[in-house]
Design a protein around this motif. Structure first.
Motif, mmCIF file in Angstrom:
data_model
loop_
_atom_site.group_PDB
_atom_site.id
_atom_site.type_symbol
_atom_site.label_atom_id
_atom_site.label_comp_id
_atom_site.label_asym_id
_atom_site.label_seq_id
_atom_site.Cartn_x
_atom_site.Cartn_y
_atom_site.Cartn_z
ATOM 1 N N ALA A 186 15.168 -53.164 35.559
ATOM 2 C CA ALA A 186 14.528 -52.975 37.160
ATOM 3 C C ALA A 186 13.212 -53.803 37.180
ATOM 4 O O ALA A 186 13.044 -54.475 38.503
ATOM 5 N N ALA A 187 12.507 -53.972 36.188
ATOM 6 C CA ALA A 187 11.234 -54.835 36.228
ATOM 7 C C ALA A 187 12.056 -56.411 36.509
ATOM 8 O O ALA A 187 11.185 -57.034 37.301
ATOM 9 N N ARG A 188 13.179 -56.587 35.838
ATOM 10 C CA ARG A 188 13.585 -58.068 35.852
ATOM 11 C C ARG A 188 14.100 -58.353 37.348
ATOM 12 O O ARG A 188 13.814 -59.444 37.984
ATOM 13 N N ALA A 189 14.578 -57.201 37.949
ATOM 14 C CA ALA A 189 15.330 -57.519 39.191
ATOM 15 C C ALA A 189 14.237 -57.312 40.403
ATOM 16 O O ALA A 189 14.508 -57.482 41.593
ATOM 17 N N GLY A 190 13.130 -56.782 39.822
ATOM 18 C CA GLY A 190 12.092 -56.544 41.024
ATOM 19 C C GLY A 190 12.429 -55.381 41.922
ATOM 20 O O GLY A 190 12.140 -55.195 43.024
ATOM 21 N N ASP A 191 13.187 -54.472 41.348
ATOM 22 C CA ASP A 191 13.764 -53.172 41.985
ATOM 23 C C ASP A 191 12.596 -52.017 41.974
ATOM 24 O O ASP A 191 12.404 -51.522 41.289
ATOM 25 N N LEU A 192 11.997 -52.073 43.233
ATOM 26 C CA LEU A 192 11.007 -51.157 43.354
ATOM 27 C C LEU A 192 11.301 -49.723 43.364
ATOM 28 O O LEU A 192 10.642 -48.993 42.572
ATOM 29 N N GLY A 193 12.478 -49.281 44.015
ATOM 30 C CA GLY A 193 12.870 -48.066 44.013
ATOM 31 C C GLY A 193 13.354 -47.516 42.552
ATOM 32 O O GLY A 193 12.862 -46.410 41.982
ATOM 33 N N VAL A 226 2.099 -49.084 39.204
ATOM 34 C CA VAL A 226 2.711 -49.468 38.314
ATOM 35 C C VAL A 226 4.104 -50.278 38.326
ATOM 36 O O VAL A 226 4.509 -51.358 38.320
ATOM 37 N N ALA A 227 4.724 -49.368 39.389
ATOM 38 C CA ALA A 227 5.922 -50.175 39.929
ATOM 39 C C ALA A 227 5.771 -51.412 40.799
ATOM 40 O O ALA A 227 6.644 -52.440 40.521
ATOM 41 N N LYS A 228 4.874 -51.358 41.592
ATOM 42 C CA LYS A 228 4.555 -52.579 42.354
ATOM 43 C C LYS A 228 3.800 -53.534 41.411
ATOM 44 O O LYS A 228 4.125 -54.691 41.786
ATOM 45 N N TYR A 229 3.160 -53.293 40.634
ATOM 46 C CA TYR A 229 2.681 -54.258 39.494
ATOM 47 C C TYR A 229 3.613 -55.245 39.034
ATOM 48 O O TYR A 229 3.712 -56.309 38.771
ATOM 49 N N HIS A 230 4.906 -54.388 38.524
ATOM 50 C CA HIS A 230 5.975 -54.897 37.610
ATOM 51 C C HIS A 230 6.598 -55.903 38.841
ATOM 52 O O HIS A 230 7.420 -56.746 38.320
ATOM 53 N N ARG A 231 6.830 -55.082 40.063
ATOM 54 C CA ARG A 231 7.492 -56.086 41.102
ATOM 55 C C ARG A 231 6.932 -57.272 41.361
ATOM 56 O O ARG A 231 7.294 -58.310 41.717
ATOM 57 N N HIS A 234 7.684 -60.364 39.182
ATOM 58 C CA HIS A 234 9.110 -60.401 38.728
ATOM 59 C C HIS A 234 9.850 -61.595 38.679
ATOM 60 O O HIS A 234 10.477 -62.322 37.936
ATOM 61 N N GLN A 235 9.406 -62.302 39.835
ATOM 62 C CA GLN A 235 9.837 -63.593 40.114
ATOM 63 C C GLN A 235 9.491 -64.851 39.157
ATOM 64 O O GLN A 235 10.594 -65.553 38.477
ATOM 65 N N HIS A 236 8.377 -64.978 38.923
ATOM 66 C CA HIS A 236 7.791 -66.049 38.097
ATOM 67 C C HIS A 236 7.895 -65.759 36.373
ATOM 68 O O HIS A 236 8.127 -66.605 35.837
#
Length: 291
Positions: A186-193, A226-231, A234-236
């Protein structure tokens, strides 16, 4: 110190037999494989210089030596960590090869417990580690800690209560592994949900960069944060990253590498409420025991 080569050979044999136990004690006390190795080396020097013929129990002698050195080192380490840049996390160690660091004697080894131990006094920590991880009887603990049996029982009891109070009941190792795998995806995909679904309401994320790697200098608290932080990164962050899952400190970890070099180790602690803690070790000097 004897100059007899045979006597020195015996000293080496005895020390090597006890060495894994000494590493187990020192690592649990300090949360640092590097510092633990230094202490064990110091014990070896003392063992070389000791009147070994007068030592009734080499195991007790050596264990006492490393424990007292570790108590002193813990006090100085605590002072150093007051100026540490960002959150301090234990140094991950490969627990698959060493029975005193591995799952068979896994008490006081998980990242979550090591973090709580950091908040105990060095003597409380020593009493808890020696009793819970190595089953030392209370009378031996009293001698090792230069205290009374009653006082040592109180130290162990206080440490147990503190650890129980600060930790939720963790899910099984298999569940931890599944949650870690899902979290990394999920972190790698930036999947907030997906991230929100995996995290407990009061989840917290720690990142240890030690000033040597880019990492948050403050814990990130709360499911959405925490979810927003990892999203957010995620791209770079994940470009060119390979992920290998393994074991460290008796728990599942994800080892992230780029160009063949491990630059981060991530693990989670989870309860029935979801992932309670996300732990990122990114300090290069703390990855040498697992990379």
């Amino acid at each position: 110190m004897s100059d007899d080569p045979e006597d020195l050979d015996d000293a080496v044999a005895v020390f090597n037999e006890v060495r894994p136990r000494l590493m187990g004690i020192a690592y649990r006390m300090l949360g640092s494989h590097t510092e633990a190795e230094d202490l064990v080396q110091e014990v070896w020097l003392r063992w070389q210089a000791a009147d070994r013929g007068a030592v009734k129990s080499p195991v007790a002698y050596l264990s006492t030596a490393v424990t007292r050195l570790a108590i002193n080192a813990s006090q100085s380490a605590r002072a150093r960590r007051e100026t540490y840049i960002g959150p301090w996390l234990p140094e991950p160690v490969d627990t698959s090869a060493d029975p005193y660091l591995g799952a068979e004697h896994g008490e006081a080894l998980s990242f979550a417990v090591l973090l709580v131990l950091e908040r105990l006094s060095p003597t409380e920590r020593a009493a808890y580690v020696l009793r819970e991880a190595f089953d030392y009887p209370y009378d031996e603990l009293a001698a090792m800690l230069q205290s009374t049996e009653a006082a040592v029982r109180q130290l162990v009891s206080r440490a147990r209560k503190r650890i129980r109070a600060e930790r939720r009941t963790e899910v099984s190792g298999t569940q931890q592994q599944k949650l870690l795998t899902a979290f990394i995806a999920a972190a790698r995909a930036g999947d907030l949900g997906a991230l929100e679904q995996l995290l407990a309401k009061d989840a917290i994320s720690y990142s240890d960069g030690g000033g040597a790697a880019r990492a948050s200098k403050f814990p990130v608290v709360g499911r959405l944060r925490v979810a927003k932080y990892h999203r957010a990164f995620h791209q770079h962050f994940w470009v060119g990253v390979e992920v290998e899952f393994g074991m460290a400190n008796g728990r599942a970890v994800a080892m992230l590498s780029r160009d063949g070099e491990v630059f981060a180790v991530c693990t989670v602690t989870a309860s029935a409420e979801g992932i309670d803690e996300v732990l990122w070790q990114m300090n290069p000097s703390k990855l040498t025991a697992i990379a």
